[in-house]
Design an enzyme around this catalytic site. Structure first.
Site, mmCIF file in Angstrom:
data_model
loop_
_atom_site.group_PDB
_atom_site.id
_atom_site.type_symbol
_atom_site.label_atom_id
_atom_site.label_comp_id
_atom_site.label_asym_id
_atom_site.label_seq_id
_atom_site.Cartn_x
_atom_site.Cartn_y
_atom_site.Cartn_z
ATOM 1 N N GLU A 287 3.648 5.934 4.004
ATOM 2 C CA GLU A 287 4.979 5.351 4.195
ATOM 3 C C GLU A 287 6.083 6.398 4.083
ATOM 4 O O GLU A 287 7.149 6.233 4.657
ATOM 5 C CB GLU A 287 5.237 4.241 3.158
ATOM 6 C CG GLU A 287 4.670 2.899 3.558
ATOM 7 C CD GLU A 287 5.156 1.733 2.698
ATOM 8 O OE1 GLU A 287 5.909 1.947 1.730
ATOM 9 O OE2 GLU A 287 4.754 0.600 2.998
ATOM 10 N N HIS A 308 -22.986 9.571 3.166
ATOM 11 C CA HIS A 308 -24.072 8.930 3.914
ATOM 12 C C HIS A 308 -23.537 7.961 4.965
ATOM 13 O O HIS A 308 -24.287 7.167 5.508
ATOM 14 C CB HIS A 308 -25.018 8.222 2.939
ATOM 15 C CG HIS A 308 -25.656 9.190 1.992
ATOM 16 N ND1 HIS A 308 -26.938 9.665 2.152
ATOM 17 C CD2 HIS A 308 -25.155 9.827 0.902
ATOM 18 C CE1 HIS A 308 -27.204 10.535 1.181
ATOM 19 N NE2 HIS A 308 -26.144 10.637 0.413
ATOM 20 N N LYS A 422 6.772 -7.827 10.278
ATOM 21 C CA LYS A 422 7.375 -8.992 9.614
ATOM 22 C C LYS A 422 8.153 -9.818 10.627
ATOM 23 O O LYS A 422 8.072 -11.043 10.633
ATOM 24 C CB LYS A 422 8.322 -8.536 8.494
ATOM 25 C CG LYS A 422 7.623 -7.913 7.309
ATOM 26 C CD LYS A 422 8.631 -7.627 6.204
ATOM 27 C CE LYS A 422 8.020 -6.755 5.134
ATOM 28 N NZ LYS A 422 8.997 -6.217 4.210
HETATM 29 O O1 PA5 Z 1 7.014 1.292 -1.008
HETATM 30 C C1 PA5 Z 1 7.627 0.325 -0.603
HETATM 31 O O2 PA5 Z 1 8.844 0.260 -0.667
HETATM 32 C C2 PA5 Z 1 6.916 -0.900 -0.013
HETATM 33 O O3 PA5 Z 1 5.571 -0.681 0.191
HETATM 34 C C3 PA5 Z 1 7.066 -2.086 -0.947
HETATM 35 O O4 PA5 Z 1 6.589 -1.719 -2.213
HETATM 36 C C4 PA5 Z 1 6.337 -3.318 -0.473
HETATM 37 O O5 PA5 Z 1 6.720 -3.614 0.839
HETATM 38 C C5 PA5 Z 1 6.618 -4.508 -1.367
HETATM 39 O O6 PA5 Z 1 7.985 -4.759 -1.415
HETATM 40 P P1 PA5 Z 1 8.648 -5.687 -2.507
HETATM 41 O O7 PA5 Z 1 8.408 -5.095 -3.828
HETATM 42 O O8 PA5 Z 1 10.109 -5.693 -2.141
HETATM 43 O O9 PA5 Z 1 8.026 -7.053 -2.381
#
Ligand code: PA5
Length: 445
Positions: A287, A308, A422
């Site tokens: 990310e 393996h 989303k």
């Molecule tokens: O690293 C990030 O920002 C994302 O992966 C969030 O952690 C994830 O989308 C979950 O978001 P939230 O804590 O707002 O539900």
């Protein structure tokens, strides 16, 4: 302190090229340290290890103690992405491999939900909850993420119907934004004890906030040692030097990507307890770096099992990857291979040797074979798998990620691409407000 060894890249990378990337990484180090880069309003994680107080840790312990007194033996931690993987990776790494089968009862069992939308998963979680004394930690920084919200609706109903609304409020803790989001509104209305995810800490950098610390503490692990490990790492990593392990790691992975086109990094472990460290790492680097058409694709293998299955590809398949081996210097348990009078399995040459010695030789043999197969190797080394070393390792990867992303030229702290699925999902589910998108997406089907 984490050590990084890049000897396994020497036969692939020209020294002068690597030196160029060390210079870039040192510049990126300044950008991170002086907070002058993109996303610099999300750098709260850097100072967390020093900011965590005894009082804060004590608050988490009080919740654990309160729930233990009530006889709680199952805590459902609800969250996804950064609101899940940090706690999951530390709990998995510190747990006995067979804790469940041994039915150890030193602390409540922490299980996770809200990280998928599988109906079977939730239904089966309810089967488990039906037999146990339940509490819940619901985590969402934004407070609006669909997966945890769906899971929480189900778990909340279960807890309220079983224990009543007042008692439910004593068995549910929320971790969310200080001011906004549906979870914040709900927690205030229902009077849940609430912890805040600081504004300047993104989800995937939040393991040392309540997001990670509360579930880890409730599961019975030493959060003080985890934080001390991160503090120790913070000291060493804060020094600008070409010997700084974060600088070395960031420089080499960018060098391998840009100079040799190695666009996949495989994090390799030789201990099943580290499987979820790799999952946490994949989110952190995936990310943080995968944007603007750039980035190294983070993958992982769990050896020796995957030797393996994936071993063939890594040895001889398309040459797009390098490996980063999580090297653990010593095991904390001992199993020695005994001599056998018959020696039918022909293993007597190993008599008297520790199994971990064989594991280390498998690791070394694989590293050398993969170098021969054209796969550059780095090692990230820790002494052992305990809370202190894990704290150091997680902080190391976070710090190195910031440097590495700045060398790559991206903002490490946003994730605009996560929104695309989303929007489609809401359009397909016909969420109010998505009417136009629903019409458009249905025409594509
Ligand atoms: O690293 C990030 O920002 C994302 O992966 C969030 O952690 C994830 O989308 C979950 O978001 P939230 O804590 O707002 O539900």
């Amino acid at each position: 302190m984490v050590r990084v060894d890049v000897k396994g890249c020497a036969s692939f990378v020209q020294e002068a090229d690597y030196a160029k990337y060390v210079t870039k990484a040192l510049d990126a180090f300044d950008v991170l340290k002086n907070e002058t880069g993109a996303g610099n309003d999300f750098l709260g994680w850097k100072k967390l290890p020093r900011q965590i107080t005894e009082r804060e840790l004590h608050q988490y312990e009080s919740i654990r103690d309160k729930w233990v007194k009530k006889g709680v033996d199952l805590v459902i931690a609800i969250g996804i992405g950064g609101s899940y993987l940090g706690a999951k990776c530390v709990i998995e790494a510190l747990s006995h491999n067979f804790a469940r089968q041994l039915k150890r009862k030193d602390a409540p069992e922490v299980v996770f939900a809200g990280n998928n939308l599988s109906e079977e998963y939730l239904a089966e979680l309810m089967d488990l909850a039906a037999e146990r004394n339940v509490a819940c930690i619901v985590i969402s920084k934004s407070g609006t993420t669909t997966e945890p919200a769906v899971a929480f609706r189900v778990v909340k109903q279960l807890i309220e119907s079983r224990y009543g609304k007042a008692e439910a409020a004593d068995r549910i803790v929320a971790i969310t934004d200080a001011h906004k989001g549906a979870l914040k509104t709900l927690s205030t209305q229902e009077n849940y004890e609430t912890f805040v995810v600081p504004d300047n800490v993104g989800g995937r950098f939040s393991v040392l906030t309540p997001v990670g610390l509360l579930p880890i503490c409730v599961a019975g692990f030493d959060i003080k040692a985890l934080v001390e490990g991160a503090q120790d790492a913070m000291k060493g990593l804060g020094i600008k030097s070409d010997k700084n392990p974060a600088v070395i790691y960031a420089a080499m992975r960018n060098c391998l990507l840009t100079e040799l086109g190695k666009s996949t990094e495989i994090l390799v472990n030789y201990n099943p307890k580290l499987t979820f460290v790799a999952e946490w790492w994949k989110q952190l680097y995936g990310e943080s770096e995968g944007k603007d058409g750039k980035g190294i694709f983070p993958a992982s293998v769990n050896n020796t099992a995957d030797l393996h299955s994936m071993g063939q590809f890594i040895q001889e398949g398309s040459r797009l990857m390098f490996e980063t081996v999580l090297h653990v210097e010593r095991a904390q348990r001992s199993v020695v291979i005994e001599a056998d009078p018959q020696d039918l399995d022909q293993l007597n040459f190993l008599a008297g040797k520790h199994v971990e010695h064989c594991n280390h030789m498998a690791e070394l043999g694989t590293v050398l074979a993969h170098i021969d197969g054209g796969v550059p190797q780095m090692q990230v080394c820790i002494e052992k798998v305990d809370a202190f070393n894990l704290g150091g390792l997680l902080y190391f990867f976070e710090f190195a990620c910031g440097i590495s992303a700045y060398v790559l030229g991206v903002n490490p702290f946003n994730q605009p691409g996560v929104e695309a699925y989303k929007k489609n999902m809401f359009a397909l589910l016909e969420k109010p407000g998505y009417e136009e998108a629903t019409k458009a997406i249905k025409e594509r089907l």
